[in-house]
Design a protein around this motif. Structure first.
Motif, short mmCIF file in Angstrom:
data_model
loop_
_atom_site.label_atom_id
_atom_site.label_comp_id
_atom_site.label_asym_id
_atom_site.label_seq_id
_atom_site.Cartn_x
_atom_site.Cartn_y
_atom_site.Cartn_z
N ALA A 254 -12.45 -4.20 9.53
CA ALA A 254 -11.37 -3.99 10.28
C ALA A 254 -10.13 -4.04 9.38
O ALA A 254 -9.00 -3.61 9.84
N THR A 255 -10.26 -4.83 7.99
CA THR A 255 -9.07 -4.86 7.35
C THR A 255 -8.70 -3.27 6.59
O THR A 255 -7.66 -2.76 6.71
N GLY A 256 -9.83 -2.45 6.59
CA GLY A 256 -9.81 -1.33 5.80
C GLY A 256 -9.20 -0.31 6.93
O GLY A 256 -8.50 0.67 6.74
N THR A 257 -9.82 -0.33 8.13
CA THR A 257 -9.06 0.41 9.34
C THR A 257 -7.64 0.05 9.40
O THR A 257 -6.79 1.05 9.64
N ALA A 258 -7.11 -1.02 9.65
CA ALA A 258 -5.46 -1.31 9.71
C ALA A 258 -4.82 -1.10 8.48
O ALA A 258 -3.55 -0.71 8.57
N MET A 259 -5.34 -0.69 7.34
CA MET A 259 -4.58 -0.48 6.19
C MET A 259 -3.84 0.97 6.41
O MET A 259 -2.71 0.95 5.97
N LEU A 389 -2.67 -5.58 1.55
CA LEU A 389 -3.04 -4.53 0.68
C LEU A 389 -2.34 -3.19 0.72
O LEU A 389 -2.03 -2.28 -0.02
N GLY A 390 -2.18 -2.75 2.13
CA GLY A 390 -1.56 -1.42 2.60
C GLY A 390 -0.12 -1.38 2.59
O GLY A 390 0.63 -0.45 2.66
N GLY A 391 0.54 -2.79 3.08
CA GLY A 391 2.04 -2.64 3.35
C GLY A 391 2.76 -2.97 2.22
O GLY A 391 4.05 -2.97 2.28
N ALA A 392 2.29 -4.13 1.42
CA ALA A 392 2.97 -4.78 0.30
C ALA A 392 2.93 -4.01 -0.96
O ALA A 392 3.92 -3.75 -1.72
N ILE A 393 1.66 -3.73 -1.25
CA ILE A 393 1.45 -3.32 -2.57
C ILE A 393 1.91 -1.63 -2.83
O ILE A 393 2.51 -1.22 -3.87
N PRO A 394 1.57 -0.68 -1.98
CA PRO A 394 2.06 0.58 -2.02
C PRO A 394 3.81 0.83 -2.51
O PRO A 394 4.11 1.37 -3.26
N PRO A 395 4.55 0.05 -1.50
CA PRO A 395 5.83 0.20 -1.57
C PRO A 395 6.33 -0.37 -2.92
O PRO A 395 7.36 -0.08 -3.70
N ALA A 415 -2.49 8.94 0.85
CA ALA A 415 -3.83 9.70 1.73
C ALA A 415 -5.19 8.77 1.15
O ALA A 415 -6.08 8.94 2.19
N ALA A 416 -5.21 8.38 0.14
CA ALA A 416 -6.34 7.67 -0.22
C ALA A 416 -6.47 6.36 0.66
O ALA A 416 -7.66 6.12 1.24
N VAL A 417 -5.43 5.75 0.94
CA VAL A 417 -5.67 4.62 1.87
C VAL A 417 -6.11 5.44 3.16
O VAL A 417 -7.00 4.61 3.89
N CYS A 418 -5.54 6.46 3.79
CA CYS A 418 -5.73 6.80 5.15
C CYS A 418 -7.49 7.24 5.00
O CYS A 418 -8.02 7.17 6.03
N ILE A 419 -7.91 7.71 3.89
CA ILE A 419 -9.32 8.06 3.89
C ILE A 419 -10.23 6.95 4.02
O ILE A 419 -11.25 6.78 4.63
N LEU A 420 -9.92 5.57 3.54
CA LEU A 420 -10.44 4.39 3.50
C LEU A 420 -10.48 4.00 5.03
O LEU A 420 -11.64 3.50 5.05
N SER A 421 -9.33 4.11 5.72
CA SER A 421 -9.40 3.57 6.97
C SER A 421 -10.15 4.53 8.12
O SER A 421 -11.17 4.08 8.79
N LEU A 422 -10.27 5.75 7.56
CA LEU A 422 -11.21 6.76 8.43
C LEU A 422 -12.55 6.30 8.06
O LEU A 422 -13.48 6.41 8.98
#
Length: 445
Positions: A254-259, A389-395, A415-422
């Motif tokens: 679920a964490t990976g999906t929401a990233m 992981l997805g909202g703080a670190i990338p910016p 894009a790598a984050v989106c692939i992980l969520s997929l």
């Protein structure tokens, strides 16, 4: 006859009349608007004002990095907030816990607006700002899951995706409201006045919204699903321990999906505000106008995603959006690097719309994934960890990556984050038919 046999079913327990669900939706929507307005105005201020107000000695570039670092501190606090408030939400109920998160966020935001600047109290100013950001992060960590559960645990099964999207819809409204207030503030005064005192207006004014949200939440009742679960089996002493004992795989997936939702939302709605003004050298009013449009498009996307998830399933909405997002994130910075207003006016709203469609099913998806007696804790922790992981670190790393390797390289990271969520959502499977009272079906999902 056992207690379980005597207990009403979900359908019996839920008053799914339009008036009842409208009241629930309004409570979820307004509370989330207020919570994430308070959380979001800090991000806008961090991009436009705080480098000058709290970090003047560091210079523009380093001040901007330090300012976004304090913005990121709250994301680090969010998982702890989800554990703290999730514990009480799973033991004492959703309603009482949501009132507590609202008050904590409101007080912390008001104090940010009243904070003396570095010119007056020196290093104490950024230190105290960090403390207040931690409090905001704790509150935000407990807010979203509670608001989502409050909607989904009241909703009829066939329309759960629609009703559970209202907290996310409130998040889109908060982006629009936060940037709108800053737009009106900056447009009505000089840049010097904005830096000197104007930035305080959105923070101090939020206390009015908190009062409205508190009144609405006090008018609501506890969810029937939670009351039924407590009457049937009681509560766990330590919900977080039980969650990781029973569903560790689901928490991680679920964490990976929401990233994906987080990286799109916080790059599109927060980081690009600073990127547009400092790197692309667009006017702050133009940038805020585009970000306000992004608030509209993410809200539209949330509604689209929530409605579609009731028709074709949560999984396939997120899968389809992830595929689009992978392509779009590789295109985003090459478009923005045209350094024109029209490019920015395309880049931000499209990014936010894609994020909205992915976020629309997320409330129902997280609710259906976890057992009732630790659902608040598990859903909140997954969401908050994804936000960190997805909202703080990338910016935070974006300026370094873009400066060293260019915008396309940062797009590759997105894009790598989106692939992980997929990959994660494909591993979980569909949840739409799951009953929120069934505590056995998802352990091996």
């Amino acid at each position: 006859m056992t207690n379980a046999e005597r207990a009403p079913s979900l359908v019996d327990a839920t008053d799914d009349s339009p008036q009842s669900m409208k009241r629930v939706a309004v409570a979820s929507f307004i509370g989330t608007v207020i919570e994430f307005y308070d959380f979001g105005i800090y991000g806008t201020a961090a991009a436009l004002v705080f480098p000058h107000v709290f970090f003047p000695a560091l210079g523009p570039a380093a001040g901007a990095v330090a300012s976004f670092a304090t913005f990121g501190v709250a994301f680090g606090a969010r998982p702890f907030g989800s554990l703290l408030f999730g514990h009480f939400g799973d033991r004492l109920g959703r309603k009482r816990t949501l009132i507590a998160t609202l008050l904590l966020m409101g007080v912390a935001t008001l104090l940010v607006g009243l904070m003396p600047t570095a010119d007056r109290i020196g290093a104490w100013a950024p230190l105290l700002i960090v403390v207040l950001r931690i409090l905001q992060g704790l509150a935000a960590g407990g807010e979203f899951a509670g608001a989502v559960l409050f909607a989904s645990e009241n909703a009829p099964k066939a329309k759960r995706g629609f009703w559970a999207m209202f907290p996310s819809f409130g998040g889109g409204g908060a982006i629009l409201l936060a940037n709108g207030v800053f737009f009106l503030t900056s447009a009505s005064m000089s840049d010097k006045a904005l830096v000197d005192w104007g930035w305080r207006i959105p923070f101090i004014g939020s206390i009015i919204l908190v009062a409205v949200g508190l009144w609405v939440r006090l008018k609501t009742e506890e969810t029937p699903v939670f009351k039924h679960a407590v009457s049937r089996a009681g509560t766990y002493r330590f919900p977080f321990i039980e969650a990781f004992k029973s569903q560790p795989r689901q928490i991680l997936l679920a964490t990976g999906t929401a990233m994906m939702c987080m990286v799109l939302t916080y790059v599109g709605g927060t980081y690009l505000v600073g990127y547009g003004t400092h790197t692309l050298e667009l006017s702050s009013t133009s940038v805020l106008s585009c970000t306000m449009l992004g608030g509209v498009t993410i809200s539209i996307g949330v509604v689209v995603g929530g409605l579609l998830s009731d028709r074709i399933g949560r999984r396939w909405v997120i899968v389809g959006t992830a595929c689009v997002a992978i392509v779009w994130t590789l295109m985003l910075f090459p478009i923005l690097e045209h350094r024109s207003l029209w490019a920015f006016a395309v880049g931000v709203p499209v990014t936010m719309f894609i994020s909205g469609v992915a976020t629309g099913p997320l409330g129902a998806f997280l609710s259906e994934l976890f057992h009732t007696r630790f659902r608040y804790t598990a859903a909140g922790f997954s969401y908050s960890l994804a936000a960190m992981l997805g909202g703080a670190i990338p910016p935070l790393v974006a300026p370094l990556i873009i400066q060293s390797y260019g915008g396309f390289a940062f797009g590759v990271l997105m894009a790598a984050v989106c692939i992980l969520s997929l990959v994660c959502v494909l591993a979980i499977g569909e949840t739409r038919q799951q009953s929120l009272e069934d505590d056995t079906a998802l352990t091996s999902a």
